[in-house]
Structures are given as structure tokens and as C-alpha cells.
Write an enzyme that holds these catalytic residues in place. Structure first.
Site, PDB file in Angstrom:
ATOM      1  N   CYS A 147       0.830  -1.215   0.000  1.00  0.00           N
ATOM      2  CA  CYS A 147       0.000   0.000   0.000  1.00  0.00           C
ATOM      3  C   CYS A 147       0.864   1.265   0.000  1.00  0.00           C
ATOM      4  CB  CYS A 147      -0.984  -0.025   1.166  1.00  0.00           C
ATOM      5  SG  CYS A 147      -2.336   1.142   0.947  1.00  0.00           S
ATOM      6  N   HIS A 155      -3.322  -5.298   1.704  1.00  0.00           N
ATOM      7  CA  HIS A 155      -2.649  -5.490   2.991  1.00  0.00           C
ATOM      8  C   HIS A 155      -2.645  -6.946   3.458  1.00  0.00           C
ATOM      9  CE1 HIS A 155      -2.169  -1.242   3.875  1.00  0.00           C
ATOM     10  NE2 HIS A 155      -3.381  -1.050   3.395  1.00  0.00           N
ATOM     11  N   GLU A 207      -0.796  -8.160   5.567  1.00  0.00           N
ATOM     12  CA  GLU A 207      -0.464  -8.177   6.999  1.00  0.00           C
ATOM     13  C   GLU A 207      -1.695  -8.004   7.878  1.00  0.00           C
ATOM     14  OE1 GLU A 207      -0.011  -5.743   4.968  1.00  0.00           O
ATOM     15  OE2 GLU A 207      -0.279  -3.794   5.934  1.00  0.00           O
TER      16      GLU A 207
END
Lengths: 337, 232
Positions: free
Chosen positions: B90, B209, B211
Site C-alpha cells: 500500500c 494489505h 499483513e
């Protein structure tokens, strides 16, 4: 940290071309439980899932969110490294000084700020005022603060925040209050502190209270957690999740009285994920320099050498108020239920 | 414990100036790998000097770039991307790009490293943020879709590798009917705007994302495909 419900398996490919619906009316039958990504998927809509709501807060971590009252201040904040700005007509210190009913800001002023910067723009609504929230969602703000700094519109109910695609941040003084707000759909929690005072003492009190209660909960067995949930008036399943994670299940910032880089680093060392700075920047002698120093202090909060460097020659801090029974404008942190 | 692993430990840094760096740390620590990895949170030049590879997390790209400059790591980071594997998610993807559209007034500082141009906040404000399932052939258990979480995500506009650059591989793409309005095109299969994960040489870019999920297959991919081959 982990995202709640992040392991929910993916469902069908969603469409983003869903027509807007009026959201937030108090009578709709939204889920009364916390973050449920799967429930929202079943509605055939992957916009505004709890994952993307809490996810934006996760992207703001380690950052500083600054109160601004016009596009010019918003640009100064962006250049100083703010990770988001809070658009409002009067900063809390002025609301205290001037008194009167404080409401949502003029949408045209918020839109000017949205157009001026590339970082996320937040704006405040009164506690319980779900129509102000509908208006802010429709003009495309990135986050809504259901804030005790404005005059409450409802003295019993907070907004049902599950009903919105836009995410909400709410203030809390203790763990029970934080978990009640998350239960209503808040994707982001901040300490209430005491806004507009430039005095960090209440923010410290609130963060320490939250941490202390989480530490107590983390060693409890299930029977004790049931009793503790009743005591602090928190939903059991959220308390249990918090005890397991040993932290709030959403991002937790400090707010309310932060005025210096040292204040910001203090809140970070107490375990906050980032800070809001309200009146402390634009009521100080050199806003751009102070803003940049606080941004650096939040990144390097564990490095006293860098903290010393960025604290030098910042000019006058905001004067600040002692918090006692004569506090002009009263204790705002008492608002909210 | 050490005999369990082959070769020397590999140090993977995570740029920890602002944003979701702790989530990347958790994901890396849960990987099960053939070689030992050490995770380093990078805030200074000394931290960066210890790293064999780097992850630039999501956050605000303007804030991260400013803090990098104030902390004296901006130029060292630019040198780092020329030599070692880097993955940007991002905001990190924006920083790895050659050019950016929709930058803040006065422009913004980038690191470069991948021959692409990118648009910030391609989908608009937060209410347009979304989740979508991605089919990613290069991942472990590739038949299982990967949940892409797109938050105020950037959009890849063009790929422009010069003849000397390594080729760019499309690792994951988004169904074209999920593109923002006004971004749809005739030839959607080859439209760069549908590209949400790209690899060029040892660099990886994702506009979403990984994560934020409990699924660490993209972390596994980065370490296996980009980091280990570069750190024999």
C-alpha cells in the site's frame, strides 16, 4: 496485533456497485454484537467491513492526528507529517472559552479540507447524533469521531456504528467504556483525556486505567471474567478477546491534553498506538515546528536523545489549564455513557 | 536449535517509522522456513545497515517519507532498493514506484525501485475501501483464494520497464468489475489497473494489505521468491 475475525474464510466475489442506503437510523436491526465480517459479507457487500474499518486505524498507528479548522491549517499539518487531520470549526480550547452548543462542522468547510490534502480526513459528530453521521458519510469523510468534545445529542444512547460504512473512533476512560463502544461498532478507541486543556493528566489516567484493567483480566479464569464483565459493564465476548490478546482488540490512541513532544512520547510509552493533538498545535507559538516535533516524538518515543533534539526551541506551548472544579467549560470526559 | 536451519540467518527489516509495521512482524515470526530469519524494526541508518531485505508497511506515504528524511534514512533507503530485496504494501507500494499521481500539493518523495507509475487513493475515500478474493498462482496452497484488504488503496497506472530492467511479473490481479468507476477499459485482461501484486526482480509490490489477515502466504512468497535467492 491481530484483526478480529480476520480468519473468517472468504465468501463469494462481492460487487462494489451497491447503491447507497440510508444508514444509521436507530431502529434498524443491525448486529448487536461486535465485529462480524461474515455477517456483512452475507449482505452481499464487502465495502465497509469491520476489516477495512479497523484496518484504516491500523494504518494510522505510530502517527499523529491533528485538529485543523481550515484548509490552510490542514496543509500545514500534512507538510508536518500528520497521518490524518480532524476537521472541526472550533478546536476544543475555543469551545471551552466560548461556550454554547458545539455541533458538527459545516460540510463545505470539511469538503475544502478533503480537497486540500491527500491524507485521511476525520470529522466529529455529537454523541448519539446519527443524522450528523449520515451527513458526514455522504460527503466522504474517512473517519467519524463520535466525540464528547461536542455537546451530546442523546444522553442515553450512542450511535449504532455497525450501520455505517464509514468507520468510527470513540473516546473511553476505562476498559468497560472502550468495550461498550467497540460493541456498538467503533473500530478505533482513543482516551478521552480532557480536551482543550493542554494538560495530559487525564489522558494518562484513562490509559493507565485501561491498561490496568486489561492486565487484571488477562490472568482471570472464565468464571472471573463473567463477574468482571458485569462489574465493568462490558460485553463478555469482547472482554474475553481482550484478555486473550492482552490489549484492546482495536487500535488505541491517546487524546485530550497532549501539548508537547514529551507528552506524546509519554502516551506512547504507556502503550498507546498513536496520538491525537487538538488545541496543542495551532494554539502554540510555532504550529508547523511543534507539529513536526510531535510527529518525530511518536516515531522515536523510546529514544530520549532524539526526543531532546526535537523538543528544542519549539516556542511557546499552549498555556494550558489545571483540571479542577472551576475548569471553564467543565469536564468533557464525563459525557458519554 | 541452529542445526534445524540451512546457512546463515537472514535479517529482514521492517520500516517502522509509521504505520502497520507490527502486523508484518507478527506475520514474519509465524512463518515456518528452511532458513532462520531475524526480524529488525528499522528506524535508523544503523538498523537498516543490518538488513538483507526490507518490508515497507502500509501507513501514510507522505508521513513515512517525511520521517525517513528527518531520520536521515531517505537516501540510505534509495541506495538499499538498488541492491537488496524490498516489498512495499500500500503506502510502501507508492514509495517503491517511479512516479505517483494524486500526490500532495508540491509533490512527494519516493524511493523508486520498480518501473511503474501509481495513483494514490485510486478508489476514493475510506467508504470505498473493500475486501476481495484474489486467486494467486504463485502462493503456497494456490487453490485457496487470498483475501485482499484494500484500504484507500493505490492503483497501478502503467508498467514502464526500460530494456535493462528486469521484467515485471503480475502476481495477482483484481476482477475488472471491481475497478473504480471511470477506470474500466476495453482490454481489461491486460489493464495495469487490475494489477494488485507485481514482482520485478527481487522487489514485490502489493496495493492491498496481506499483513491485516491471519494468512501469511504472501510473507512466505516474499521470503522464498525474493529474499532467499538474493541472500545465498
Amino acid at each position: 496485533m491481530s484483526t478480529p475475525a480476520a480468519t473468517t474464510p472468504a465468501a463469494t466475489t462481492p460487487s462494489v456497485q451497491t447503491p447507497p442506503v440510508l444508514q444509521g437510523a436507530g431502529t434498524t436491526n443491525a448486529p448487536s454484537t461486535a465485529p462480524s465480517r461474515s455477517a456483512q459479507r452475507e449482505a452481499g457487500n464487502s465495502l465497509g467491513t469491520f476489516g477495512v474499518k479497523s484496518g484504516l486505524a491500523q494504518m494510522l498507528k505510530g502517527g499523529v492526528i491533528m485538529d485543523v479548522i481550515n484548509a490552510e491549517q490542514a496543509r500545514i499539518a500534512e507538510e508536518a507529517g500528520a497521518c490524518a487531520v480532524m476537521a472541526l470549526e472550533r478546536v476544543p480550547a475555543d469551545i471551552r472559552a466560548e461556550g454554547g452548543v458545539a455541533r458538527m462542522s459545516d460540510p463545505s468547510m470539511i469538503k475544502q479540507i478533503v480537497d486540500a490534502v491527500t491524507i485521511p480526513v476525520m470529522a466529529k459528530v455529537r454523541i448519539g447524533h446519527f443524522v450528523e453521521a449520515q451527513i458526514l458519510q455522504s460527503i466522504g469523510v474517512d473517519y467519524i469521531d463520535e466525540s464528547e468534545v461536542l455537546t451530546p445529542a442523546d444522553e442515553e444512547h450512542h450511535i449504532n456504528k455497525h450501520n455505517f460504512k464509514v468507520p468510527f473512533v470513540c473516546g473511553a476512560r476505562n476498559l468497560g467504556e472502550a468495550l461498550r463502544r467497540i460493541s456498538e461498532g467503533a473500530a478505533f478507541i482513543r482516551t478521552k483525556g480532557e480536551a482543550g486543556t493542554g494538560n495530559v493528566v487525564e489522558a494518562v489516567r484513562h490509559e493507565r486505567a485501561i491498561n490496568s484493567e486489561i492486565r487484571r483480566a488477562s490472568v482471570m479464569n472464565e468464571e472471573e471474567l463473567y463477574a468482571f464483565a458485569k462489574e465493568i459493564q462490558a460485553p463478555f465476548h469482547l472482554l474475553k478477546e481482550t484478555a486473550r490478546l492482552k490489549r484492546l482488540p482495536v487500535v488505541n490512541f491517546a487524546a485530550g491534553g497532549i501539548a508537547t513532544p514529551a507528552d506524546a512520547a509519554l502516551m506512547m510509552q504507556l502503550g498507546c498506538d498513536g496520538v491525537f493533538v487538538g488545541s496543542g498545535i495551532f494554539h502554540s507559538g510555532d504550529p508547523a515546528k511543534r507539529a513536526r516535533a510531535i510527529v518525530q516524538a511518536v516515531t522515536h518515543y523510546n529514544n530520549p536523545k532524539i526526543l531532546a533534539e526535537v523538543s528544542e526551541d519549539l516556542g511557546a506551548a499552549m498555556v494550558g489549564l489545571t483540571i479542577d472544579s472551576n475548569l471553564k467549560g467543565g469536564k468533557l470526559a464525563k459525557r458519554g455513557w | 536449535m541452529t542445526e534445524k536451519y540451512e546457512g546463515n540467518a537472514v535479517a529482514i527489516g521492517i520500516l517502522a517509522l509509521q504505520g502497520a509495521f507490527a502486523e508484518h512482524q507478527t506475520a514474519l515470526q509465524k512463518l515456518s522456513l528452511t532458513r532462520k530469519i531475524e526480524v529488525i524494526l528499522v528506524r535508523t541508518v544503523e538498523d537498516l545497515d543490518r538488513c538483507d531485505a526490507l518490508i515497507i508497511p502500509g501507513g501514510e506515504s507522505t508521513t513515512i517519507a517525511l520521517l525517513a528524511r528527518l531520520s536521515g534514512v531517505l537516501q540510505p533507503l534509495r541506495d538499499f532498493v538498488l541492491k537488496k530485496p524490498v516489498w512495499g504494501t500500500c503506502a510502501g507500494a507508492i514509495l517503491l514506484s517511479q512516479t505517483v499521481e494524486g500526490a500532495k500539493k508540491g509533490g512527494q518523495e519516493l524511493l523508486g525501485g520498480m518501473s511503474i507509475s501509481i495513483a494514490r487513493n485510486g478508489w476514493g475515500s475510506q467508504v470505498e475501501s473493500f475486501e476481495a478474493d484474489l486467486d494467486v498462482a504463485g502462493l503456497r496452497d494456490a487453490e485457496r483464494p487470498f483475501t485482499g484488504i484494500f484500504i484507500r488503496a493505490p492503483v497501478v497506472l502503467t508498467l514502464a520497464p526500460s530494456p535493462d530492467d528486469p521484467p515485471i511479473e503480475v502476481v495477482a490481479r483484481l476482477s475488472s468489475d471491481l475497478l473504480p468507476e471511470g477506470f474500466t477499459s476495453e482490454d481489461s485482461a491486460n489493464d495495469p489497473k487490475t494489477f494488485v501484486a507485481l514482482r520485478q526482480g527481487r522487489h514485490l509490490l502489493t496495493t492491498f494489505h496481506p499483513e491485516l489477515t491471519q494468512d501469511n502466504r504472501f510473507h512466505d512468497y516474499f521470503v522464498r521468491v525474493c529474499v532467499f535467492p538474493a541472500t545465498q
